[in-house]
Design an enzyme around this catalytic site. Structure first.
Site, mmCIF file in Angstrom:
data_model
loop_
_atom_site.group_PDB
_atom_site.id
_atom_site.type_symbol
_atom_site.label_atom_id
_atom_site.label_comp_id
_atom_site.label_asym_id
_atom_site.label_seq_id
_atom_site.Cartn_x
_atom_site.Cartn_y
_atom_site.Cartn_z
ATOM 1 N N LYS A 190 0.824 -1.204 0.000
ATOM 2 C CA LYS A 190 0.000 0.000 0.000
ATOM 3 C C LYS A 190 0.863 1.261 0.000
ATOM 4 O O LYS A 190 2.077 1.191 0.134
ATOM 5 C CB LYS A 190 -0.963 -0.043 1.201
ATOM 6 C CG LYS A 190 -1.885 -1.284 1.175
ATOM 7 C CD LYS A 190 -2.986 -1.204 0.138
ATOM 8 C CE LYS A 190 -3.584 -2.526 -0.284
ATOM 9 N NZ LYS A 190 -4.440 -3.207 0.674
HETATM 10 C C1 LIG Z 1 -5.403 -4.401 1.025
HETATM 11 C C2 LIG Z 1 -6.860 -4.208 1.118
HETATM 12 C C3 LIG Z 1 -7.577 -4.451 2.299
HETATM 13 C C4 LIG Z 1 -6.999 -5.180 3.468
HETATM 14 O O1 LIG Z 1 -5.886 -4.614 4.003
HETATM 15 P P1 LIG Z 1 -5.021 -5.436 5.061
HETATM 16 O O2 LIG Z 1 -4.242 -4.382 5.771
HETATM 17 O O3 LIG Z 1 -4.151 -6.366 4.266
HETATM 18 O O4 LIG Z 1 -5.945 -6.181 5.960
HETATM 19 C C5 LIG Z 1 -8.911 -4.091 2.359
HETATM 20 N N1 LIG Z 1 -9.528 -3.541 1.293
HETATM 21 C C6 LIG Z 1 -8.890 -3.334 0.135
HETATM 22 C C7 LIG Z 1 -9.644 -2.708 -0.992
HETATM 23 C C8 LIG Z 1 -7.545 -3.670 0.000
HETATM 24 O O5 LIG Z 1 -6.924 -3.499 -1.186
#
Ligand SMILES: *Cc1c(COP(=O)(O)O)cnc(C)c1O
Length: 391
Positions: A190
């Site tokens: 991210k």
């Molecule tokens: C990555 C992601 C999540 C989950 O994030 P984590 O920190 O890995 O639990 C939730 N929603 C979307 C749209 C994502 O891309």
């Protein structure tokens, strides 16, 4: 051709993170402590949020948010099928029903015009996702939520730092009475990472308090510091909570990331502009939607293929890029096409036709701050070459 493979994504990690981590390791306090509190404060300040509660994933953030909103078995929560597993599985944790609403053909986000007719007397909340970092239509969504008395939980996993109508996603803009929360992800891919991690922000203090308590076994306030000089061994369990707290080691990485998040965002924006300028001229390619009322975080650069104008499909397009040593990805396989949701809810491709159609022609290409100018040019040249060969 480049000899070295260009990964689809890479975290922007340097000595700054190491310095922060070393401080934590030297301090003797590894789990949730002073670094976590500092990370929460600085994160909240960076977007103008009222309250911030850190957790060990965005999935945990979404789960705790729905718990705090009082979601129960049999309730319905409106969300989009065009997302990652996490957005809907957290609804299933409560034995509640995810009610999918199809997306806008323009920007992959939930179509607000279709929400009204999906509302029933069991609807409790709306869970929009800001796909790729372009905000969903929050004005419409909050208006509908207010009209029907629903809570809003924003999946902002892609939306740090995005803006909608002049405000950061997560910024305190709603007054204190709205039951809402905004959930960020610090997963490795991210736009800001702690390896694994997440953050709940809200302007609703009771929601923040509930999330904080439930993130650490439902035990009473301040229990995290029971081994410090100011702490006490005594604590009380107020509810059967979860084990979702973020560690100081992770928060240390987050603090270093926060300090360069603006520079990282600027670099991604620059890359997006270069891609846009190059790809807008190519036949058979549609550049990602950008809106004048929003600021894009550019977590993803989501291209769309015009399959009628090309002699190859999306799979072959990714193969062509791979042959040129470029990693790419697809966002997302809509949830209604996965075996679990097909089986349990009887979904087919036609259940959400826009999501199904857009999925088949979407391809995400590399966009991250570690990319050099040469990397960006190489991607532009390679995509152009594939288009020229197959249009
Ligand atoms: C990555 C992601 C999540 C989950 O994030 P984590 O920190 O890995 O639990 C939730 N929603 C979307 C749209 C994502 O891309």
């Amino acid at each position: 051709m480049n000899d070295k493979f260009l990964p689809f994504t890479l975290p922007d990690i340097g000595d700054e993170e190491l310095v922060e981590i070393k401080e934590v390791l030297d301090s003797g306090w590894l789990t949730s402590g002073p670094k976590v509190r500092q990370f929460e404060m600085e994160f909240a300040r960076s977007i103008g949020a009222s309250y911030a509660v850190s957790v060990n994933s965005c999935t945990a953030a979404l789960h705790l948010s729905l718990e705090a909103m009082g979601i129960e078995s049999g309730d319905e929560v409106i969300t989009t099928p065009y997302t990652f597993a996490a957005s809907a599985e957290v609804i299933r944790y409560f034995d509640a029903t995810p009610v999918f609403v199809d997306i806008c053909p323009t920007d992959f986000n939930i179509n607000p015009d279709l929400i009204d007719k999906s509302i029933t007397k069991r609807t409790r909340a709306i869970l929009p996702v800001h796909i790729g970092g372009l905000p969903a239509s929050l004005t419409d969504i909050y208006r509908i939520a207010e009209h029907y008395g629903l809570a809003v939980v924003e999946d902002a996993a892609h939306a740090y730092p995005s803006k909608y109508r002049g405000n950061f996603i997560g910024q305190d803009l709603l007054g204190k009475s709205f039951r809402h929360s905004v959930c960020f992800s610090f997963y490795a891919t991210k736009t800001l990472t702690t390896g694994e991690g997440g953050m709940i922000v809200t302007s609703d203090k009771p929601i923040a308090d509930r999330c904080r308590m439930m993130s650490l076994h439902g035990i009473s306030k301040g229990a995290w510091k029971r081994y410090t000089a100011q702490g006490s061994w005594y604590y009380e369990i107020l509810a059967p909570g979860y084990k979702y707290n973020l560690s100081d080691i992770a928060a240390a990485i987050g603090l270093a990331q926060l300090r360069k998040s603006d520079a990282m965002w600027r670099r991604r924006t620059e890359i997006a502009q270069q891609y846009n300028n190059a790809f807008i001229k190519l036949p058979g390619l549609e550049i990602p939607q950008d809106r004048s009322d929003s600021l894009h975080s550019w977590h993803l650069y989501m291209l769309r293929l015009d399959l009628d104008l090309l002699r190859i499909d999306r799979q072959e397009f990714t193969e062509e890029l791979k042959r040129r040593n470029i990693g790419s990805s697809v966002h997302f396989i809509p949830l209604h096409l996965h075996p679990y949701y097909r089986k349990v809810y009887n979904f087919s491709r036609e259940s959400f036709p826009v999501a199904s159609l857009e999925y088949e022609r979407e391809i995400s290409i590399p966009i991250y701050s570690q990319m050099t100018d040469a990397d960006v040019q190489y991607v532009i040249d390679s995509v152009s070459e594939v288009i020229n060969n197959f249009h």
